[in-house]
Design a protein around this motif. Structure first.
Motif, PDB file in Angstrom:
ATOM      1  N   ALA B  72     -23.556  17.427 -28.919  1.00 37.73           N
ATOM      2  CA  ALA B  72     -22.819  16.928 -30.079  1.00 37.73           C
ATOM      3  C   ALA B  72     -22.078  15.640 -29.725  1.00 37.73           C
ATOM      4  N   ARG B  73     -21.524  15.596 -28.527  1.00 37.54           N
ATOM      5  CA  ARG B  73     -20.789  14.389 -28.126  1.00 37.54           C
ATOM      6  C   ARG B  73     -21.724  13.221 -27.856  1.00 37.54           C
ATOM      7  N   LEU B  74     -22.930  13.543 -27.351  1.00 41.33           N
ATOM      8  CA  LEU B  74     -23.835  12.472 -26.918  1.00 41.33           C
ATOM      9  C   LEU B  74     -24.881  12.145 -27.981  1.00 41.33           C
ATOM     10  N   GLY B  75     -24.796  12.826 -29.121  1.00 37.70           N
ATOM     11  CA  GLY B  75     -25.778  12.575 -30.165  1.00 37.70           C
ATOM     12  C   GLY B  75     -27.142  13.169 -29.858  1.00 37.70           C
ATOM     13  N   ARG B  76     -27.148  14.261 -29.123  1.00 39.80           N
ATOM     14  CA  ARG B  76     -28.404  14.956 -28.842  1.00 39.80           C
ATOM     15  C   ARG B  76     -28.318  16.344 -29.475  1.00 39.80           C
ATOM     16  N   ARG B  77     -29.501  16.957 -29.637  1.00 38.66           N
ATOM     17  CA  ARG B  77     -29.480  18.277 -30.260  1.00 38.66           C
ATOM     18  C   ARG B  77     -30.102  19.317 -29.321  1.00 38.66           C
ATOM     19  N   ALA B  78     -29.351  20.391 -29.075  1.00 37.35           N
ATOM     20  CA  ALA B  78     -29.868  21.474 -28.229  1.00 37.35           C
ATOM     21  C   ALA B  78     -30.395  22.594 -29.117  1.00 37.35           C
ATOM     22  N   ARG B  79     -31.486  23.206 -28.668  1.00 37.30           N
ATOM     23  CA  ARG B  79     -32.046  24.339 -29.401  1.00 37.30           C
ATOM     24  C   ARG B  79     -32.300  25.503 -28.451  1.00 37.30           C
ATOM     25  N   ALA B  80     -32.064  26.723 -28.939  1.00 37.95           N
ATOM     26  CA  ALA B  80     -32.396  27.928 -28.166  1.00 37.95           C
ATOM     27  C   ALA B  80     -33.759  28.398 -28.656  1.00 37.95           C
ATOM     28  N   VAL B  81     -34.776  28.374 -27.766  1.00 38.02           N
ATOM     29  CA  VAL B  81     -36.132  28.635 -28.257  1.00 38.02           C
ATOM     30  C   VAL B  81     -36.628  30.053 -28.009  1.00 38.02           C
ATOM     31  N   VAL B  82     -36.230  30.652 -26.897  1.00 34.19           N
ATOM     32  CA  VAL B  82     -36.708  32.005 -26.574  1.00 34.19           C
ATOM     33  C   VAL B  82     -35.588  32.743 -25.850  1.00 34.19           C
TER      34      VAL B  82
END
Ligand SMILES: [Fe+2]
Ligand SMILES: [Fe+2]
Lengths: 389, 283
Positions: B72-82
């Motif tokens: 969120a701070r760096l303008g990236r998006r994390a996703r939990a996939v499995v």
């Protein structure tokens, strides 16, 4: 919905057994409602179900929902042969499993070099093992170690020398079956059991012969290069059938005559007792060797030729060694004579000559039982090591 | 665009090597180019993930939130996939000695509670955050005894919880926090003798680890990785030992609905704020 009441039993003290049993009684997707007085029941049941892939609803009362995940472990499982009779070939993927057990798929193969029934089996195996197990004796109580006797010095020396010779032969007779024991697929459990008891027999023989040697002397007698060279050829034989043939049929067969000789001519009661008991054990070792080699020879037509070859090779390897050491031969004569009196020495000498004839007769009889004709049996018997074993 | 999955994992136990070597061989047989990198702690792993050292991270729940917030701070998006089936719907409990007069949460006021390492979601952050949400502020309303074993491994090491349980039995503290499965394990193995403890409270359910990816990962590569994992069957004798080592029966699609309790706790306690500041300000 099935209901299970655990009463005061918690999952921390075995309650999961009852939950598992209840789950086994419902279909996949089926629900088991669990009641009980343990205050931790709901907490524990949630953790237990989660760890096993079952569904969970907290209730109260809590409910476990069966999945098929736990059962999937057994898909692809195979039976390790038939409990009643060994398979022709034991699979490396059965590992150490009991014969007939269901083995989970995915076991890393465990290779045993001797895994074929024809190589090792005899239908007599279970009976021979039972007989051996029933005939075990305790060296402490079976022998009257306190029996009083007094021998002339030279005769005691002769007894000690014969014991010294017996001990190193017994050591070879222990090591050979013990080495093959670890190479045989445990699917053939009766064979493992026979060899294990056989090794235990030899351990007792080593014990009683050592005890007799040291009964009145601080150390055993002499060990010769020739005697040990002969025994070493037994240790080096890599083929189970051939090792068994050389050791059990020819070697222990000849030893049987020697032990009977000592049981008859032994100058003291302890020597006579220990050789009598050892001879009973040796007779079983010979019987097992004969039994599985007969079974094997019926299935491998070339086995007899290989056995004959093994005797010839061993003869060639040993022909430039001294054979039976003079110390042992002379000790046997003196032991049978019982004194230095020339007439007694002559009787002792005749007895040892008769012993050798008896050994030869025994070998020829056993060779005949393995299907050798009289002429071949006579030739092979004459090539057998002069060291007896 | 790389065509290789490079997984980051924390080496909390020697078995971690066995697990990922096994997965590597299995993925190779399925035609997926897979390798892994091991880290000594989750903070190092999350940074490395953002630096592109790995493109998938096997994250603890706290590491997941670290990745989410850093993203969120760096303008990236994390996703939990499995995630594992066993990562879903965990609870923690607060336990007291039987007969000590502690039966409900309010009785913990003024008492001492043993917890795990300060970065353990299940044995520290979630139970303490949950108590705080019930008006019991750690340090103000009760005293906290932490067991700083394997800090950086986010409680993957069971040692902290076991120490907390021993503290309780040996009366050095009044209560202890632990995950539900460890309460069962410690009760069954005698660490908590039968009948010696009472459960004072149980947290709502929460989720544990997940495979985390960041925006920018090759979609087809990720899809292949995810579908291979979801296709792993406990029935398969080649896969089963790996699943057993990793403690699951089957993989499930990732979900992020189970991290709210931990999210509240680290917001309340400011657990990762200074770490976030430091990492997000890096050149
Ligand atoms: Fe013997
Ligand atoms: Fe023997």
């Amino acid at each position: 919905m099935k209901t299970l009441d655990l009463g005061g039993l918690g999952l921390d003290r075995g309650g999961h057994l009852l939950v598992r049993r209840a789950l086994a009684e419902v279909d996949v997707g089926g629900r088991v409602q669990v009641e009980g007085a343990d205050p931790a029941l709901g907490v524990h049941l949630r953790a237990w179900a989660r760890g096993r892939g079952h569904g969970f609803e907290p209730g109260p009362p809590p409910i476990v929902i069966r999945t098929s995940l736990e059962d999937q472990r057994w898909s692809g499982a195979v039976a390790a042969g038939d409990a009643a009779r060994p398979s022709e070939r034991a699979s490396a993927s059965w590992g150490l499993a009991a014969r007939g057990a269901r083995v989970e798929a995915g076991l890393a193969p465990l290779e045993f070099p001797l895994a074929t029934r024809d190589q090792i089996w005899t239908d007599d195996a279970a009976r021979l093992y039972a007989r051996a197990a029933a005939a075990q004796w305790d060296p402490e109580t079976a022998i009257d170690w306190g029996a009083p006797f007094e021998l002339p010095d030279a005769v005691e020396t002769a007894v000690v020398q014969v014991m010294t010779y017996l001990i190193e032969n017994e050591v070879a007779a222990l090591i050979v079956p013990a080495r093959f024991l670890a190479r045989i697929h445990p699917h053939f459990r009766e064979i493992l059991q026979i060899l294990a008891v056989q090794a235990a027999d030899e351990a007792r023989h080593i014990e009683v012969f050592t005890r007799r040697a040291l009964l009145k002397r601080p150390a055993p007698g002499l060990s010769t290069v020739g005697g040990q060279t002969s025994l070493r050829t037994l240790l080096e034989e890599p083929d189970f059938a051939l090792a068994s043939f050389l050791l059990s049929v020819l070697g222990e067969g000849s030893f049987l005559s020697l032990l009977w000789f000592l049981a008859e001519h032994g100058p003291d009661p302890i020597t006579r007792q220990i050789t009598t008991l050892a001879a009973q054990d040796e007779a079983r070792h010979v019987a097992f060797g004969l039994s599985h080699l007969q079974h094997h020879a019926e299935r491998e037509p070339g086995l007899r030729a290989r056995m004959a070859n093994a005797v010839e090779q061993r003869f060639a390897a040993l022909q430039h060694t001294a054979g039976l050491n003079e110390e042992v031969f002379d000790a046997l004569v003196l032991l049978a004579a019982g004194s230095w009196e020339p007439g007694a020495i002559a009787r002792g000498f005749d007895a040892v000559v008769a012993l050798r004839q008896d050994m030869d007769r025994g070998r020829r009889t056993r060779l005949a039982r393995l299907g050798f004709d009289a002429e071949e049996a006579e030739r092979l018997s004459s090539l057998h090591t002069r060291n007896f074993m | 665009m790389t065509t290789q999955i490079v997984l980051g994992a924390v080496a909390y136990d020697p078995k971690v090597v066995t697990i990922w070597e096994g997965f590597k061989a299995w993925f190779a047989d399925q035609g997926l180019d897979f390798d892994y990198v091991l880290f000594s702690n989750y903070e190092r792993q999350v940074q490395a993930h953002f630096d592109g050292v790995c493109n998938v991270a096997w994250n603890s729940p706290l590491a997941w939130l670290e990745a989410e917030r850093l993203g969120a701070r760096l303008g990236r998006r994390a996703r939990a996939v499995v995630m594992r089936d066993s990562d879903c719907d965990l609870t923690s409990v607060v336990v007291a000695r039987a007969g000590a007069g502690i039966a409900k949460l309010e009785d913990l006021r003024g008492k001492t509670i043993a917890v795990g390492a300060s970065d353990s979601p299940q044995a520290t952050l979630i139970p303490l955050g949950w108590l705080a949400s019930h008006g019991l502020e750690p340090g103000r309303d009760f005293e906290v005894v932490k067991h700083e074993i394997a800090v950086g491994m986010h409680g993957d090491h069971v040692g902290g919880e076991r120490h907390a349980a021993r503290d309780l039995i040996e009366a050095r503290v009044d209560a202890a926090a632990m995950i539900d499965a460890n309460h069962l394990a410690f009760s069954a193995d005698g660490t908590l003798p039968a009948g010696s403890t009472v459960i004072v409270g149980q947290t709502p359910t929460y989720d544990h680890c997940n495979f985390t990816v960041l925006d920018g990962i090759d979609a087809a590569l990720l899809e292949r990785f995810v579908s291979l994992l979801l296709g792993q069957s406990f029935e398969d004798p080649r896969v089963r030992p790996l699943l057993e080592l990793e403690g699951l029966k089957r993989w499930l699609p990732g979900r992020t609905s189970g991290y709210a309790l931990l999210d509240d706790a680290i917001t309340r306690f400011g657990t990762i704020d200074s770490w976030l500041d430091t990492v997000s300000r890096r050149p």
